[in-house]
Design an enzyme around this catalytic site. Structure first.
Site, PDB file in Angstrom:
ATOM      1  N   LYS A   1      55.729  77.333  40.764  1.00 51.78           N
ATOM      2  CA  LYS A   1      54.385  77.177  40.203  1.00 51.78           C
ATOM      3  C   LYS A   1      54.392  77.768  38.790  1.00 51.78           C
ATOM      4  CE  LYS A   1      49.775  77.496  42.222  1.00 51.78           C
ATOM      5  NZ  LYS A   1      48.936  78.276  43.159  1.00 51.78           N
TER       6      LYS A   1
HETATM    7  O1  G3P Z   1      45.876  78.514  44.517  1.00 54.04           O
HETATM    8  C1  G3P Z   1      44.952  78.787  43.551  1.00 54.04           C
HETATM    9  C2  G3P Z   1      43.511  78.448  43.826  1.00 54.04           C
HETATM   10  O2  G3P Z   1      43.346  77.665  44.926  1.00 54.04           O
HETATM   11  C3  G3P Z   1      42.550  79.568  43.626  1.00 54.04           C
HETATM   12  O3  G3P Z   1      41.335  79.446  44.317  1.00 54.04           O
HETATM   13  O4  G3P Z   1      39.136  80.245  45.088  1.00 54.04           O
HETATM   14  O5  G3P Z   1      40.635  81.794  43.775  1.00 54.04           O
HETATM   15  O6  G3P Z   1      39.491  79.895  42.666  1.00 54.04           O
HETATM   16  P1  G3P Z   1      40.087  80.403  43.948  1.00 54.04           P
END
Ligand code: G3P
Length: 214
Positions: A83
């Site tokens: 990533k």
């Molecule tokens: O994998 C990264 C992403 O899904 C982050 O999600 O909820 O922290 O914005 P969030």
């Protein structure tokens, strides 16, 4: 649409595998920091549990440091996907890894131009963060639709992982748009099944069954 689990928690991943709907995993430094296991052993365990792609995020900031991390992580297991954050150094890393046949997931995508450059550099996946765009009163799903259209016009093979999914509407909109993958937190998985009419229907069936079972 494929479903990836957006978690590094082994209990959540074990349960998800039993439900039979999981195709891969995405992790990030914040998700890893919530767990109490060492980074490399944790990733190793996740790659064993889930046969599909497992995204592991780079934290170095320069090309050399990123490449060292990428090569180290790619050796953990065949299903590791590197990533890479979207920036100029990241693009160089994506190009190099794609030449080395190592898969990449370009992350922190908030615009179509970022997604276009990532695809041109050879990204296997891109991750637009829909929830975080909605958080600042933007339209996360509109971005996914735009990226999907652009990739379609130029036949880019890069797959779209809808990330930062916060609720079932994000999930179903992703499917309507034709996103390749939605990566979802464990808490969202059961919400996808919830329906009051299913609960009421089951309650009625069980009540009626009580009357006739003997
Ligand atoms: O994998 C990264 C992403 O899904 C982050 O999600 O909820 O922290 O914005 P969030």
């Amino acid at each position: 649409m494929k479903i990836f689990m957006d978690t590094a928690n082994l209990d959540e991943l074990k349960k998800s595998v039993e439900y039979g709907v999981v195709d891969g995993v995405t992790t990030n430094p914040s998700l890893i920091a919530r767990e109490n296991l060492g980074f490399i052993p944790l990733i190793k365990e996740i790659t064993t549990l889930i046969p599909g792609p497992v995204s592991v995020e780079l934290t170095a900031m320069d090309f050399k440091g990123m490449m060292e991390q990428a090569v180290e992580y790619a050796q953990i297991a065949e299903n590791v996907v590197i990533k890479v954050p979207i920036n100029l150094e990241g693009l160089k890393v994506v190009k190099k890894l794609s030449e080395m046949k190592i898969k990449t997931n370009v992350t922190l995508i908030f615009s179509s131009s970022q997604a276009l450059l990532a695809a041109k550099a050879g990204a296997s996946f891109v991750s637009p963060f829909v929830g975080r765009i909605d958080d600042i009163s933007g339209d996360g799903m509109a971005l996914v639709e735009d990226i999907a259209n652009i990739y379609d016009v130029y036949s880019f093979p890069t797959e779209i992982i809808v990330a930062s999914v916060r609720h079932p509407v994000h999930f179903i909109e992703s499917a309507r748009i034709g996103a390749d993958i939605a990566t979802i937190p464990f808490s969202t998985l059961s919400k996808l099944l919830n329906h009051p009419l299913t609960d009421a229907g089951m309650e009625k069936f069980l009540k009626d069954w009580e009357k006739v079972k003997n």
